[in-house]
Each structure stands twice: as C-alpha cells, then as structure tokens.
Design a protein around this motif. Structure first.
Motif, PDB file in Angstrom:
ATOM      1  N   LEU A   1    -139.825  33.564  -4.785  1.00 18.18           N
ATOM      2  CA  LEU A   1    -138.516  34.196  -4.809  1.00 18.18           C
ATOM      3  C   LEU A   1    -137.503  33.316  -4.088  1.00 18.18           C
ATOM      4  O   LEU A   1    -137.825  32.707  -3.067  1.00 18.18           O
ATOM      5  CB  LEU A   1    -138.569  35.562  -4.129  1.00 18.18           C
ATOM      6  CG  LEU A   1    -139.580  36.561  -4.695  1.00 18.18           C
ATOM      7  CD1 LEU A   1    -139.616  37.821  -3.843  1.00 18.18           C
ATOM      8  CD2 LEU A   1    -139.270  36.896  -6.143  1.00 18.18           C
ATOM      9  N   ASP A   2    -136.294  33.266  -4.626  1.00 13.83           N
ATOM     10  CA  ASP A   2    -135.201  32.516  -4.022  1.00 13.83           C
ATOM     11  C   ASP A   2    -134.236  33.520  -3.393  1.00 13.83           C
ATOM     12  O   ASP A   2    -133.520  34.236  -4.088  1.00 13.83           O
ATOM     13  CB  ASP A   2    -134.488  31.684  -5.094  1.00 13.83           C
ATOM     14  CG  ASP A   2    -133.381  30.816  -4.518  1.00 13.83           C
ATOM     15  OD1 ASP A   2    -132.995  31.030  -3.348  1.00 13.83           O
ATOM     16  OD2 ASP A   2    -132.890  29.932  -5.240  1.00 13.83           O
ATOM     17  N   LEU A   3    -134.214  33.558  -2.066  1.00 13.56           N
ATOM     18  CA  LEU A   3    -133.390  34.542  -1.367  1.00 13.56           C
ATOM     19  C   LEU A   3    -131.933  34.113  -1.223  1.00 13.56           C
ATOM     20  O   LEU A   3    -131.110  34.873  -0.712  1.00 13.56           O
ATOM     21  CB  LEU A   3    -133.994  34.858   0.001  1.00 13.56           C
ATOM     22  CG  LEU A   3    -135.426  35.419  -0.042  1.00 13.56           C
ATOM     23  CD1 LEU A   3    -135.901  35.788   1.346  1.00 13.56           C
ATOM     24  CD2 LEU A   3    -135.529  36.609  -0.981  1.00 13.56           C
ATOM     25  N   SER A   4    -131.605  32.909  -1.703  1.00 12.51           N
ATOM     26  CA  SER A   4    -130.202  32.484  -1.695  1.00 12.51           C
ATOM     27  C   SER A   4    -129.485  32.875  -2.986  1.00 12.51           C
ATOM     28  O   SER A   4    -128.260  32.844  -3.055  1.00 12.51           O
ATOM     29  CB  SER A   4    -130.100  30.962  -1.507  1.00 12.51           C
ATOM     30  OG  SER A   4    -130.597  30.286  -2.651  1.00 12.51           O
ATOM     31  N   ASP A   5    -130.249  33.217  -4.019  1.00 13.15           N
ATOM     32  CA  ASP A   5    -129.683  33.624  -5.310  1.00 13.15           C
ATOM     33  C   ASP A   5    -130.546  34.768  -5.836  1.00 13.15           C
ATOM     34  O   ASP A   5    -131.466  34.554  -6.633  1.00 13.15           O
ATOM     35  CB  ASP A   5    -129.667  32.432  -6.276  1.00 13.15           C
ATOM     36  CG  ASP A   5    -129.031  32.774  -7.616  1.00 13.15           C
ATOM     37  OD1 ASP A   5    -128.561  33.928  -7.791  1.00 13.15           O
ATOM     38  OD2 ASP A   5    -129.017  31.900  -8.502  1.00 13.15           O
ATOM     39  N   LEU A   6    -130.263  35.971  -5.379  1.00 14.47           N
ATOM     40  CA  LEU A   6    -131.143  37.105  -5.647  1.00 14.47           C
ATOM     41  C   LEU A   6    -131.304  37.397  -7.135  1.00 14.47           C
ATOM     42  O   LEU A   6    -132.396  37.698  -7.606  1.00 14.47           O
ATOM     43  CB  LEU A   6    -130.633  38.344  -4.906  1.00 14.47           C
ATOM     44  CG  LEU A   6    -130.546  38.214  -3.374  1.00 14.47           C
ATOM     45  CD1 LEU A   6    -130.084  39.532  -2.757  1.00 14.47           C
ATOM     46  CD2 LEU A   6    -131.866  37.769  -2.774  1.00 14.47           C
ATOM     47  N   GLU A   7    -130.220  37.286  -7.898  1.00 11.76           N
ATOM     48  CA  GLU A   7    -130.285  37.593  -9.332  1.00 11.76           C
ATOM     49  C   GLU A   7    -131.156  36.605 -10.104  1.00 11.76           C
ATOM     50  O   GLU A   7    -131.678  36.942 -11.165  1.00 11.76           O
ATOM     51  CB  GLU A   7    -128.886  37.635  -9.931  1.00 11.76           C
ATOM     52  CG  GLU A   7    -128.095  38.860  -9.514  1.00 11.76           C
ATOM     53  CD  GLU A   7    -126.750  38.950 -10.197  1.00 11.76           C
ATOM     54  OE1 GLU A   7    -126.494  38.148 -11.135  1.00 11.76           O
ATOM     55  OE2 GLU A   7    -125.957  39.811  -9.805  1.00 11.76           O
ATOM     56  N   SER A   8    -131.332  35.389  -9.582  1.00 11.76           N
ATOM     57  CA  SER A   8    -132.139  34.385 -10.290  1.00 11.76           C
ATOM     58  C   SER A   8    -133.617  34.762 -10.338  1.00 11.76           C
ATOM     59  O   SER A   8    -134.390  34.194 -11.109  1.00 11.76           O
ATOM     60  CB  SER A   8    -131.994  33.010  -9.612  1.00 11.76           C
ATOM     61  OG  SER A   8    -132.644  33.015  -8.340  1.00 11.76           O
ATOM     62  N   ASN A   9    -134.020  35.744  -9.545  1.00 10.31           N
ATOM     63  CA  ASN A   9    -135.427  36.163  -9.511  1.00 10.31           C
ATOM     64  C   ASN A   9    -135.777  37.166 -10.604  1.00 10.31           C
ATOM     65  O   ASN A   9    -136.953  37.368 -10.897  1.00 10.31           O
ATOM     66  CB  ASN A   9    -135.740  36.777  -8.141  1.00 10.31           C
ATOM     67  CG  ASN A   9    -135.523  35.780  -7.029  1.00 10.31           C
ATOM     68  OD1 ASN A   9    -136.157  34.741  -6.967  1.00 10.31           O
ATOM     69  ND2 ASN A   9    -134.580  36.093  -6.135  1.00 10.31           N
TER      70      ASN A   9
END
Length: 200
Positions: A64-72
């Motif tokens: 998970l990428d917590l800098s770009d939540l929607e990208s997950n």
C-alpha cells in the motif's frame, strides 16, 4: 369429427403447457431470486443447501502507498478461478490508517463459494458472521499487528467487505510516512465459505 379432434388436440396442448409451467415456474423463480439476491439467497435457503467453512492456507500480501491513498484501490490481495479479494479503499482518519477489502465470490443454482476474512454461518438466531482473518503490517522491516476495523454481512450479491487498522495507536512514534510511504500488509486465516445444493 374434425372439430372434436381439434378440441382434443387443443386440450392436450393446454395440459402439456400447464404441466411444463408447473415444472418450470419454481426454477424460473429460483433463478430470478438468485440473480437479484446473489449469495445471500443461498445462505438464507438452508433447507436446500449444505454449508461448510474452512481456512484457506497461506499468507497473502499487498503493498500500500500511504502517500496516494486512491492509488491502492483495486490492488489484489487474493485471486483464484472463482474468488477475488481486493482493496476498495485506504483511509486516513486523524492518526489512523484503515484498509478495506472487498471479497467477491461466485454463485449459481448449484451453490456458492466465497473466500473472505469472514466466516458466514447460521445459528438459532439467524444469519451471523465471524471475523477470522488476521493481519500484520510491515514498515521498514518492523512488523506491526493490525486489528480489525469492521466488516459487513453479505451486502453485495457476490460477497462482503472487511477491514483492518494498519498500525496500533501506541506503535507509530518512529514512522516517517512522508519519507517512505510504502507498507506491506499480510493476511492469514482467510476463510473459504462453501454452499452446495442438496440432492433432490
């Protein structure tokens, strides 16, 4: 004579249509209910279906990428020929990070299968779900136990939702998520929910 024969033929045709109608109406009705209600139609029909739940072996991970939540959104945690579990959202509420997974199974008149973090069952009070999956998050080689954040029943025609808080509140002090926003969550003890039609 011809008119009498015509009346008899008409009577036989009407009788045949009536018999076929009586045979097909229950199947058509079942098909309509199954398409409109999905797996929940099968789970509520305990007289006609056997039910068994057992654990899915293995560990399943997603980054998970917590800098770009929607990208997950849409990242796949688990997938086989009939089932899929994927990320529907990652949320940041105050100091909490929460990930929600959507379980999608398959169903037809012969039964249904759903791999999920939940065990779906019936008891004397009706339908119930038990949260069985366990999760841990790994950030910079440190492992954190993730706790359940919530779940749904069979709110979707083909499945449910379940989620986790990524980090315990008291263990986030040394994290710099701006510098390194990637985290891996690993889930174990997924449940295979299986419904099979009883022989008639």
């Amino acid at each position: 004579m011809i008119r009498k024969l015509f009346n008899l033929n008409t009577l036989y045709i009407l009788m045949a249509i009536t018999v076929i109608g009586f045979l097909l109406i229950p199947r058509i009705s079942e098909g309509i209910n199954l398409q409109s209600k999905g797996i929940s139609y099968i789970t509520n029909n305990i007289e006609d279906y056997y039910h068994k739940t057992f654990p899915e072996e293995g560990k399943y991970s997603v980054e998970l990428d917590l800098s770009d939540l929607e990208s997950n959104e849409g990242k796949v945690l688990f997938e086989n020929s009939e089932n899929k579990i994927y990320v529907t959202k990652v949320m940041h509420n105050g100091s909490d990070y929460e990930v929600t997974f959507r379980s999608s199974g398959s169903y037809d008149t012969g039964g249904a299968t759903l791999v999920s973090g939940l065990e779906h069952a019936r008891n004397h009070n009706g339908f119930t779900s038990h949260f069985k999956a366990e999760a841990e998050a790994v950030y910079k080689d440190e492992t954190y136990e993730s706790s359940p954040s919530g779940s749904s029943g069979l709110n979707y025609r083909d499945g449910d939702e379940f989620g986790f808080y990524l980090f315990p509140q008291d263990q986030k002090g040394n994290m710099d998520l701006k510098e390194d926003p990637l985290i891996e969550i690993t889930i174990t003890n997924l449940q295979v929910n299986l419904w099979v039609k009883k022989p008639e």
